[in-house]
Write a protein that holds these residues in place. Structure first.
Motif, PDB file in Angstrom:
ATOM      1  N   ASN A   1       0.824  -1.206   0.000  1.00 34.94           N
ATOM      2  CA  ASN A   1       0.000   0.000   0.000  1.00 34.94           C
ATOM      3  C   ASN A   1       0.859   1.258   0.000  1.00 34.94           C
ATOM      4  N   LYS A   2       2.005   1.182   0.639  1.00 34.75           N
ATOM      5  CA  LYS A   2       2.916   2.325   0.662  1.00 34.75           C
ATOM      6  C   LYS A   2       3.427   2.624  -0.741  1.00 34.75           C
ATOM      7  N   PHE A   3       3.738   1.587  -1.516  1.00 36.05           N
ATOM      8  CA  PHE A   3       4.221   1.783  -2.879  1.00 36.05           C
ATOM      9  C   PHE A   3       3.101   2.272  -3.799  1.00 36.05           C
TER      10      PHE A   3
ATOM     11  N   SER B   1      11.404  -8.050   1.284  1.00 37.49           N
ATOM     12  CA  SER B   1      10.862  -8.887   0.208  1.00 37.49           C
ATOM     13  C   SER B   1       9.740  -8.181  -0.543  1.00 37.49           C
ATOM     14  N   THR B   2       8.826  -7.532   0.183  1.00 34.56           N
ATOM     15  CA  THR B   2       7.729  -6.830  -0.487  1.00 34.56           C
ATOM     16  C   THR B   2       8.244  -5.664  -1.318  1.00 34.56           C
ATOM     17  N   SER B   3       9.243  -4.957  -0.816  1.00 36.50           N
ATOM     18  CA  SER B   3       9.820  -3.847  -1.579  1.00 36.50           C
ATOM     19  C   SER B   3      10.451  -4.342  -2.869  1.00 36.50           C
ATOM     20  N   LEU B   4      11.182  -5.441  -2.794  1.00 37.70           N
ATOM     21  CA  LEU B   4      11.805  -5.993  -4.000  1.00 37.70           C
ATOM     22  C   LEU B   4      10.755  -6.452  -5.011  1.00 37.70           C
ATOM     23  N   ILE B   5       9.697  -7.079  -4.521  1.00 35.37           N
ATOM     24  CA  ILE B   5       8.626  -7.533  -5.416  1.00 35.37           C
ATOM     25  C   ILE B   5       7.958  -6.347  -6.102  1.00 35.37           C
ATOM     26  N   CYS B   6       7.676  -5.294  -5.339  1.00 35.66           N
ATOM     27  CA  CYS B   6       7.034  -4.109  -5.915  1.00 35.66           C
ATOM     28  C   CYS B   6       7.937  -3.435  -6.944  1.00 35.66           C
ATOM     29  N   LEU B   7       9.219  -3.333  -6.652  1.00 29.32           N
ATOM     30  CA  LEU B   7      10.149  -2.722  -7.602  1.00 29.32           C
ATOM     31  C   LEU B   7      10.246  -3.545  -8.879  1.00 29.32           C
ATOM     32  N   PHE B   8      10.193  -4.866  -8.751  1.00 29.19           N
ATOM     33  CA  PHE B   8      10.239  -5.729  -9.935  1.00 29.19           C
ATOM     34  C   PHE B   8       8.974  -5.564 -10.779  1.00 29.19           C
ATOM     35  N   ILE B   9       7.815  -5.559 -10.121  1.00 25.09           N
ATOM     36  CA  ILE B   9       6.555  -5.383 -10.852  1.00 25.09           C
ATOM     37  C   ILE B   9       6.523  -4.025 -11.542  1.00 25.09           C
ATOM     38  N   LYS B  10       7.080  -3.022 -10.874  1.00 26.20           N
ATOM     39  CA  LYS B  10       7.074  -1.665 -11.424  1.00 26.20           C
ATOM     40  C   LYS B  10       7.864  -1.577 -12.724  1.00 26.20           C
ATOM     41  N   LEU B  11       8.824  -2.472 -12.907  1.00 26.04           N
ATOM     42  CA  LEU B  11       9.582  -2.487 -14.156  1.00 26.04           C
ATOM     43  C   LEU B  11       8.742  -2.990 -15.328  1.00 26.04           C
TER      44      LEU B  11
ATOM     45  N   LEU C   1       2.370   0.446 -10.963  1.00 25.60           N
ATOM     46  CA  LEU C   1       1.706  -0.013  -9.748  1.00 25.60           C
ATOM     47  C   LEU C   1       0.428   0.769  -9.462  1.00 25.60           C
ATOM     48  N   ARG C   2       0.284   1.914 -10.104  1.00 20.72           N
ATOM     49  CA  ARG C   2      -0.867   2.771  -9.824  1.00 20.72           C
ATOM     50  C   ARG C   2      -1.393   3.373 -11.121  1.00 20.72           C
ATOM     51  N   MET C   3      -2.707   3.422 -11.246  1.00 19.67           N
ATOM     52  CA  MET C   3      -3.319   4.060 -12.401  1.00 19.67           C
ATOM     53  C   MET C   3      -3.227   5.580 -12.275  1.00 19.67           C
TER      54      MET C   3
END
Length: 289
Positions: free
Chosen positions: A3-5, A214-224, A228-230
Motif C-alpha cells: 500500500n505504501k508503494f 521482500s515486499t519492496s523488491l517484489i514491488c520494484l520488480f513489478i514496477k519495471l 503499480l498505480r493508475m
C-alpha cells in the motif's frame, strides 16, 4: 508495504466505503474460522492431545476476541456491528496461532481479551491520529488485524508457554528451554523465561524486516513491467476504464439497460425495445443509498 508503494485511494473513495456485502463477509469469516481449526489443530502432525488443545484454544481465543471487540463497539459507539465481530474473529485467530498448542485454556481467554482490545484501539482510535497510517491507506486494516495481533500473539506466547506442553508440541530433548516468562518467574527460572521472551521479540523483528525487504523488491520488480498505480483520470472512472465493465451493476426503475457482450450472451436485437430503454418513472430522481 505494498500500500505504501501504490499510494492512497482518491479522497472521495476514502471518505465513505461501506462493505459491499455484509452477509458474504460473515460467511467468509465463518469459513476462515473453520479452516483455521485445521490450520492450528494440524500443526502437531498427529491426532494427539496437543492437537486437541490447539483446536480448542483456537476457538476459545477467537470467540473471546469477538466478544471483546463487539463489547467495545457497544460501549463506545452504542451498538455492535457485524464487521466489528469479523475483525474480532480475525484478530483472535491470528493472535492464538503461535500459542495454540503450548498454552492453557485460561491463557487463551486472556489472549482473546487482549487481541480483541489492543487492535480495536489501534484501528478505531490511533489510526486516524498517526500520519503514516493515514497516508498508507490500509483499506482492509491488515496492519491492525495481522501485524498488531500477530505481534501480540508472539509476545504472549513467550509469556504463557507451558514447558510440558512445549515438550508435547516440539518433541525435542531440550524442551525445558521452551518456558514462558510467567512460568519462569513461578519456578525460579527467570533467566530462561526472559531468554524465551527475547527469542520471541527477535522473531517478530526478523519477520518485520523480511516483509519490508521482500515486499519492496517484489514491488520494484513489478514496477519495471507494469505501473503499480493508475493515473488520477483512470482512478476517477474506475472499473469501466480498465475492464470495460462494472463489478457491480445496480439496475433500478427508469435506468437505461445497456447491453454489453461482457455482461450478456445475447445480442442487442434479441431484446425488445421496451427492455432496451424504459420510460423514466416518477422515481427516477431518487438516489439509491
Amino acid at each position: 508495504m505494498f500500500n505504501k508503494f501504490v499510494g492512497p485511494r482518491e479522497e472521495k473513495d476514502r471518505a465513505r466505503f461501506p462493505p459491499n456485502n455484509i452477509l458474504m463477509t460473515l460467511a467468509g469469516a465463518g469459513l476462515v474460522w473453520m479452516g483455521w481449526t485445521g490450520f492450528n489443530g494440524g500443526a502437531p502432525y498427529a491426532a494427539s492431545t496437543d492437537a486437541s488443545l490447539a483446536a480448542l484454544n483456537t476457538h476459545v481465543c477467537a470467540a473471546t476476541s469477538l466478544l471483546t471487540w463487539i463489547t467495545l463497539d457497544t460501549f463506545i459507539f452504542g451498538k455492535p456491528s457485524v464487521i466489528g465481530a469479523v475483525q474480532g474473529i480475525i484478530t483472535g485467530l491470528v493472535c492464538i496461532t503461535p500459542a495454540a498448542g503450548v498454552v492453557q485454556c485460561w491463557a487463551a481467554i486472556l489472549m482473546g481479551i487482549i487481541s480483541g482490545s489492543v487492535p480495536w484501539y489501534t484501528m478505531m482510535v490511533l489510526h486516524d491520529k498517526i500520519k503514516l497510517l493515514r497516508h498508507v491507506d490500509d483499506t482492509m486494516g491488515m496492519f491492525h488485524t495481522h501485524a498488531i495481533a500477530g505481534s501480540l500473539g508472539g509476545i504472549l506466547t513467550g509469556f504463557f508457554a507451558v514447558p510440558k506442553l512445549s515438550r508435547l508440541f516440539y518433541m525435542v530433548p531440550d524442551w525445558d528451554k521452551y518456558i514462558g516468562l510467567a512460568y519462569g518467574l513461578q519456578s525460579g527460572r527467570t533467566s530462561a523465561g526472559f531468554r524465551q521472551m527475547a527469542v520471541q521479540l527477535a522473531g517478530i523483528a526478523f519477520i518485520v524486516c523480511l516483509n519490508i525487504v521482500s515486499t519492496s523488491l517484489i514491488c520494484l520488480f513489478i514496477k519495471l513491467i507494469v505501473p503499480l498505480r493508475m493515473s488520477d483520470e483512470e482512478l476517477k472512472i474506475g472499473d469501466d476504464e480498465i475492464h470495460g465493465e462494472q463489478a457491480y451493476a445496480l439496475w433500478a426503475d427508469g435506468w437505461r439497460f445497456e447491453n454489453s457482450k461482457h455482461n450478456s450472451v445475447y445480442d442487442a436485437e434479441e431484446f425488445p425495445s421496451s427492455v432496451m430503454e424504459k420510460t423514466p418513472s416518477p422515481r427516477h430522481d431518487l438516489q439509491m443509498v
